[in-house]
Design a protein around this motif. Structure first.
Motif, PDB file in Angstrom:
ATOM      1  N   THR A   1       0.832  -1.209   0.000  1.00 36.48           N
ATOM      2  CA  THR A   1       0.000   0.000   0.000  1.00 36.48           C
ATOM      3  C   THR A   1       0.860   1.250   0.000  1.00 36.48           C
ATOM      4  O   THR A   1       0.503   2.243  -0.633  1.00 36.48           O
ATOM      5  CB  THR A   1      -1.002   0.015   1.169  1.00 36.48           C
ATOM      6  OG1 THR A   1      -0.293  -0.098   2.406  1.00 36.48           O
ATOM      7  CG2 THR A   1      -2.009  -1.118   1.054  1.00 36.48           C
ATOM      8  N   ASP A   2       2.008   1.227   0.670  1.00 33.37           N
ATOM      9  CA  ASP A   2       2.935   2.365   0.624  1.00 33.37           C
ATOM     10  C   ASP A   2       3.429   2.607  -0.803  1.00 33.37           C
ATOM     11  O   ASP A   2       3.781   3.733  -1.157  1.00 33.37           O
ATOM     12  CB  ASP A   2       4.134   2.145   1.550  1.00 33.37           C
ATOM     13  CG  ASP A   2       3.801   2.324   3.020  1.00 33.37           C
ATOM     14  OD1 ASP A   2       2.666   2.752   3.337  1.00 33.37           O
ATOM     15  OD2 ASP A   2       4.680   2.022   3.857  1.00 33.37           O
ATOM     16  N   ALA A   3       3.463   1.549  -1.616  1.00 29.91           N
ATOM     17  CA  ALA A   3       3.887   1.667  -3.014  1.00 29.91           C
ATOM     18  C   ALA A   3       2.752   2.155  -3.906  1.00 29.91           C
ATOM     19  O   ALA A   3       2.929   2.315  -5.107  1.00 29.91           O
ATOM     20  CB  ALA A   3       4.415   0.332  -3.511  1.00 29.91           C
ATOM     21  N   GLY A   4       1.564   2.366  -3.308  1.00 30.24           N
ATOM     22  CA  GLY A   4       0.458   2.932  -4.064  1.00 30.24           C
ATOM     23  C   GLY A   4      -0.619   1.958  -4.491  1.00 30.24           C
ATOM     24  O   GLY A   4      -1.559   2.336  -5.186  1.00 30.24           O
ATOM     25  N   LEU A   5      -0.506   0.701  -4.079  1.00 28.23           N
ATOM     26  CA  LEU A   5      -1.525  -0.279  -4.442  1.00 28.23           C
ATOM     27  C   LEU A   5      -2.670  -0.234  -3.432  1.00 28.23           C
ATOM     28  O   LEU A   5      -2.430  -0.069  -2.237  1.00 28.23           O
ATOM     29  CB  LEU A   5      -0.910  -1.673  -4.495  1.00 28.23           C
ATOM     30  CG  LEU A   5       0.220  -1.810  -5.524  1.00 28.23           C
ATOM     31  CD1 LEU A   5       0.988  -3.089  -5.300  1.00 28.23           C
ATOM     32  CD2 LEU A   5      -0.353  -1.758  -6.921  1.00 28.23           C
ATOM     33  N   PRO A   6      -3.911  -0.375  -3.888  1.00 24.23           N
ATOM     34  CA  PRO A   6      -5.039  -0.339  -2.952  1.00 24.23           C
ATOM     35  C   PRO A   6      -5.049  -1.563  -2.041  1.00 24.23           C
ATOM     36  O   PRO A   6      -4.850  -2.695  -2.501  1.00 24.23           O
ATOM     37  CB  PRO A   6      -6.269  -0.318  -3.860  1.00 24.23           C
ATOM     38  CG  PRO A   6      -5.804  -0.757  -5.199  1.00 24.23           C
ATOM     39  CD  PRO A   6      -4.329  -0.525  -5.278  1.00 24.23           C
ATOM     40  N   GLU A   7      -5.273  -1.332  -0.747  1.00 25.06           N
ATOM     41  CA  GLU A   7      -5.226  -2.418   0.234  1.00 25.06           C
ATOM     42  C   GLU A   7      -6.178  -3.559  -0.107  1.00 25.06           C
ATOM     43  O   GLU A   7      -5.842  -4.726   0.064  1.00 25.06           O
ATOM     44  CB  GLU A   7      -5.520  -1.882   1.632  1.00 25.06           C
ATOM     45  CG  GLU A   7      -5.364  -2.932   2.716  1.00 25.06           C
ATOM     46  CD  GLU A   7      -5.484  -2.383   4.125  1.00 25.06           C
ATOM     47  OE1 GLU A   7      -5.511  -3.204   5.050  1.00 25.06           O
ATOM     48  OE2 GLU A   7      -5.543  -1.153   4.299  1.00 25.06           O
ATOM     49  N   ASN A   8      -7.360  -3.236  -0.608  1.00 24.10           N
ATOM     50  CA  ASN A   8      -8.344  -4.291  -0.897  1.00 24.10           C
ATOM     51  C   ASN A   8      -7.946  -5.147  -2.101  1.00 24.10           C
ATOM     52  O   ASN A   8      -8.554  -6.177  -2.355  1.00 24.10           O
ATOM     53  CB  ASN A   8      -9.738  -3.712  -1.089  1.00 24.10           C
ATOM     54  CG  ASN A   8      -9.852  -2.812  -2.297  1.00 24.10           C
ATOM     55  OD1 ASN A   8      -8.854  -2.378  -2.874  1.00 24.10           O
ATOM     56  ND2 ASN A   8     -11.071  -2.513  -2.681  1.00 24.10           N
TER      57      ASN A   8
END
Length: 70
Positions: free
Chosen positions: A6-13
Motif C-alpha cells: 500500500t505504501d507503493a500505491g496499491l489499494p489495500e483491498n
C-alpha cells in the motif's frame, strides 16, 4: 507485506497475501504479497530476509494467487 504494497500505491483491498504459517503450525519459508495492476500482477516475496519482486500476468480469475485469497 500489505503495508509495503500500500505504501507503493496499491489499494489495500487488492493486495493478496500468502499464508504465514503451515497447516501444522510451522512458520513458512517465504511469504508473498501480490496485487493486480492492469493486466499484470506485482508480486513481492520475502525469504530468508531477502526481498524479490516479480511481475507476472493476472490469472483468468482476475487475481494473482490461485484460490484468490485476500
Amino acid at each position: 507485506m500489505v503495508k509495503a504494497m500500500t505504501d507503493a500505491g496499491l489499494p489495500e483491498n487488492a493486495v493478496e497475501v500468502s499464508a504465514d504459517i503451515t497447516p501444522t503450525g510451522l512458520a513458512v519459508d517465504a511469504i508473498e504479497a501480490a496485487a493486480p495492476v492492469e493486466d499484470s500482477c506485482i508480486i513481492g516475496q520475502v525469504r530468508d530476509g531477502e526481498v524479490a519482486i516479480s511481475v507476472l500476468p493476472v490469472l483468468d480469475s482476475g487475481k494473482c494467487f490461485v484460490g484468490g485469497g485476500a
